[in-house]
Design an enzyme around this catalytic site. Structure first.
Site, mmCIF file in Angstrom:
data_model
loop_
_atom_site.group_PDB
_atom_site.id
_atom_site.type_symbol
_atom_site.label_atom_id
_atom_site.label_comp_id
_atom_site.label_asym_id
_atom_site.label_seq_id
_atom_site.Cartn_x
_atom_site.Cartn_y
_atom_site.Cartn_z
ATOM 1 N N LYS A 57 72.170 114.319 154.037
ATOM 2 C CA LYS A 57 72.098 114.016 155.490
ATOM 3 C C LYS A 57 71.752 115.329 156.310
ATOM 4 O O LYS A 57 71.716 116.390 155.944
ATOM 5 C CB LYS A 57 73.537 113.348 155.859
ATOM 6 C CG LYS A 57 73.899 112.296 155.086
ATOM 7 C CD LYS A 57 75.118 111.786 155.589
ATOM 8 C CE LYS A 57 75.527 110.599 155.153
ATOM 9 N NZ LYS A 57 76.928 109.881 155.405
ATOM 10 N N TYR A 61 72.849 100.684 156.369
ATOM 11 C CA TYR A 61 74.154 100.815 156.858
ATOM 12 C C TYR A 61 74.508 99.267 157.262
ATOM 13 O O TYR A 61 75.262 99.288 158.221
ATOM 14 C CB TYR A 61 74.424 101.657 157.748
ATOM 15 C CG TYR A 61 74.473 103.176 157.025
ATOM 16 C CD1 TYR A 61 75.409 103.356 156.038
ATOM 17 C CD2 TYR A 61 73.717 104.264 157.665
ATOM 18 C CE1 TYR A 61 75.589 104.554 155.388
ATOM 19 C CE2 TYR A 61 73.731 105.470 157.268
ATOM 20 C CZ TYR A 61 74.569 105.824 156.075
ATOM 21 O OH TYR A 61 74.750 106.814 155.185
ATOM 22 N N PHE A 108 81.052 102.777 165.897
ATOM 23 C CA PHE A 108 80.534 103.984 165.657
ATOM 24 C C PHE A 108 79.048 103.781 165.185
ATOM 25 O O PHE A 108 78.484 104.898 164.874
ATOM 26 C CB PHE A 108 81.499 104.923 164.604
ATOM 27 C CG PHE A 108 81.877 104.203 163.410
ATOM 28 C CD1 PHE A 108 80.924 104.264 162.489
ATOM 29 C CD2 PHE A 108 83.069 103.719 163.289
ATOM 30 C CE1 PHE A 108 81.157 103.815 161.138
ATOM 31 C CE2 PHE A 108 83.465 103.159 162.139
ATOM 32 C CZ PHE A 108 82.481 103.060 160.852
ATOM 33 N N ARG A 135 80.143 109.832 143.223
ATOM 34 C CA ARG A 135 81.164 109.636 144.130
ATOM 35 C C ARG A 135 82.196 110.525 144.050
ATOM 36 O O ARG A 135 82.933 111.080 145.181
ATOM 37 C CB ARG A 135 81.586 108.228 144.233
ATOM 38 C CG ARG A 135 80.567 107.110 144.375
ATOM 39 C CD ARG A 135 80.190 107.011 145.862
ATOM 40 N NE ARG A 135 81.155 106.365 146.527
ATOM 41 C CZ ARG A 135 81.052 106.133 147.947
ATOM 42 N NH1 ARG A 135 79.817 106.017 148.481
ATOM 43 N NH2 ARG A 135 81.976 105.434 148.634
ATOM 44 N N THR A 160 85.218 109.200 152.055
ATOM 45 C CA THR A 160 84.308 109.268 153.282
ATOM 46 C C THR A 160 84.942 110.115 154.401
ATOM 47 O O THR A 160 84.270 110.998 155.020
ATOM 48 C CB THR A 160 84.095 107.787 153.924
ATOM 49 O OG1 THR A 160 83.797 106.898 152.820
ATOM 50 C CG2 THR A 160 83.457 107.567 154.804
ATOM 51 N N ARG A 178 82.216 116.893 150.198
ATOM 52 C CA ARG A 178 82.759 116.699 151.366
ATOM 53 C C ARG A 178 84.271 117.500 151.870
ATOM 54 O O ARG A 178 84.346 118.075 153.088
ATOM 55 C CB ARG A 178 83.450 115.127 151.841
ATOM 56 C CG ARG A 178 81.728 114.344 151.859
ATOM 57 C CD ARG A 178 81.982 112.863 151.690
ATOM 58 N NE ARG A 178 80.771 112.257 152.189
ATOM 59 C CZ ARG A 178 80.723 110.923 151.898
ATOM 60 N NH1 ARG A 178 81.793 110.171 151.319
ATOM 61 N NH2 ARG A 178 79.622 110.259 152.187
ATOM 62 N N ASN A 219 79.037 114.011 157.317
ATOM 63 C CA ASN A 219 79.898 114.261 156.154
ATOM 64 C C ASN A 219 78.805 114.827 154.897
ATOM 65 O O ASN A 219 79.182 114.367 153.853
ATOM 66 C CB ASN A 219 80.764 113.164 155.503
ATOM 67 C CG ASN A 219 80.047 111.830 155.542
ATOM 68 O OD1 ASN A 219 78.945 111.975 155.584
ATOM 69 N ND2 ASN A 219 80.837 110.921 155.254
ATOM 70 N N HIS A 273 75.343 111.094 151.280
ATOM 71 C CA HIS A 273 75.412 109.799 150.705
ATOM 72 C C HIS A 273 75.190 109.410 149.325
ATOM 73 O O HIS A 273 74.500 110.399 148.726
ATOM 74 C CB HIS A 273 74.243 108.935 151.377
ATOM 75 C CG HIS A 273 74.302 107.510 151.037
ATOM 76 N ND1 HIS A 273 74.943 106.460 151.213
ATOM 77 C CD2 HIS A 273 73.455 106.951 149.887
ATOM 78 C CE1 HIS A 273 74.625 105.262 150.582
ATOM 79 N NE2 HIS A 273 73.878 105.675 149.753
ATOM 80 N N GLU A 301 69.038 100.525 146.703
ATOM 81 C CA GLU A 301 68.619 101.942 147.383
ATOM 82 C C GLU A 301 67.610 102.725 147.186
ATOM 83 O O GLU A 301 66.805 103.239 147.883
ATOM 84 C CB GLU A 301 70.093 102.473 147.721
ATOM 85 C CG GLU A 301 71.115 102.091 148.518
ATOM 86 C CD GLU A 301 72.558 102.585 148.632
ATOM 87 O OE1 GLU A 301 72.616 103.735 148.052
ATOM 88 O OE2 GLU A 301 73.425 101.928 149.001
HETATM 89 P P1 IDP Z 1 80.242 106.255 152.116
HETATM 90 O O1 IDP Z 1 79.347 107.110 152.854
HETATM 91 O O2 IDP Z 1 81.460 107.330 151.743
HETATM 92 O O3 IDP Z 1 79.898 105.406 151.263
HETATM 93 P P2 IDP Z 1 80.450 104.002 154.336
HETATM 94 O O4 IDP Z 1 82.033 103.580 154.781
HETATM 95 O O5 IDP Z 1 79.603 103.424 153.427
HETATM 96 O O6 IDP Z 1 81.090 105.570 153.343
HETATM 97 O O7 IDP Z 1 80.041 104.649 155.749
HETATM 98 C C1 IDP Z 1 78.747 105.238 155.629
HETATM 99 C C2 IDP Z 1 78.772 106.372 156.522
HETATM 100 O O8 IDP Z 1 79.189 105.839 158.053
HETATM 101 C C3 IDP Z 1 79.691 107.708 156.231
HETATM 102 O O9 IDP Z 1 79.322 108.392 154.983
HETATM 103 C C4 IDP Z 1 79.758 108.088 157.602
HETATM 104 O O10 IDP Z 1 78.707 108.878 157.862
HETATM 105 C C5 IDP Z 1 79.622 107.057 158.565
HETATM 106 N N1 IDP Z 1 81.050 106.547 158.998
HETATM 107 C C6 IDP Z 1 81.886 105.840 158.244
HETATM 108 N N2 IDP Z 1 83.056 105.576 158.726
HETATM 109 C C7 IDP Z 1 83.112 106.147 159.929
HETATM 110 C C8 IDP Z 1 83.991 106.314 161.119
HETATM 111 O O11 IDP Z 1 85.140 105.956 161.356
HETATM 112 N N3 IDP Z 1 83.397 107.193 162.208
HETATM 113 C C9 IDP Z 1 82.327 107.724 162.193
HETATM 114 N N4 IDP Z 1 81.506 107.499 161.357
HETATM 115 C C10 IDP Z 1 81.890 106.902 160.010
#
Ligand code: IDP
Length: 134
Positions: free
Chosen positions: A11, A51, A59, A87, A93, A104, A114, A117, A128
């Protein structure tokens, strides 16, 4: 299990902080192969697709603004059990819950920013890879 391909994306925070080498090194040291890679500037349309499961979250605008704030490195990573394995080395996350020793856990200090992805299932990995590499 078996040899799998997964979609990994470093990212904008990872690129800006100069952590691409560190993260790629961890992926390679684990034994995975990077079989394709490209720097990209993402737009809102592709992020709405990628997404889609988060589109109604408060958010979501923050994700779009962060993910369009600079280039990302998209990669196809291949190896035994690569989808789940990536993963595990990424960490969860929420940055505050990510275990030390994961990408992370060691480097993220925000949940939105973070660093990385990784596809969460074999089915999504195929979707994807098609989305970003055609
Ligand atoms: P992942 O990236 O671990 O698969 P997802 O739930 O698919 O997790 O979320 C995608 C991305 O959205 C996360 O990597 C993060 O950048 C962002 N994100 C997820 N939850 C939050 C939150 O509660 N606050 C802010 N950003 C979030």
């Amino acid at each position: 299990m078996g040899i799998e391909k997964t979609y990994i994306m470093l990212k904008p925070d990872c690129v800006k902080r100069g952590l691409m080498g560190e993260v790629i090194s961890r992926i390679e040291r684990k034994g995975y192969k990077i079989v394709d890679a490209k720097m990209m500037n993402l737009d809102e349309a592709i992020l709405k697709e990628h997404y889609a499961h988060l589109a109604d979250k408060p958010f979501f605008p923050e994700i779009v603004s962060f993910m369009t704030s600079g280039p990302v490195l998209g990669m196809i990573v291949e190896g035994e059990n690569a989808v789940q394995g990536m993963r595990i080395i990424m960490g969860v996350t929420k940055f505050e819950e990510a275990t030390a020793g994961t990408i992370r856990g060691d480097f993220a200090h925000s949940t939105s920013e973070n660093l990385i992805h990784g596809s969460d299932s074999l089915e999504n990995a195929e979707i994807e890879i098609k989305r970003f590499f055609g």
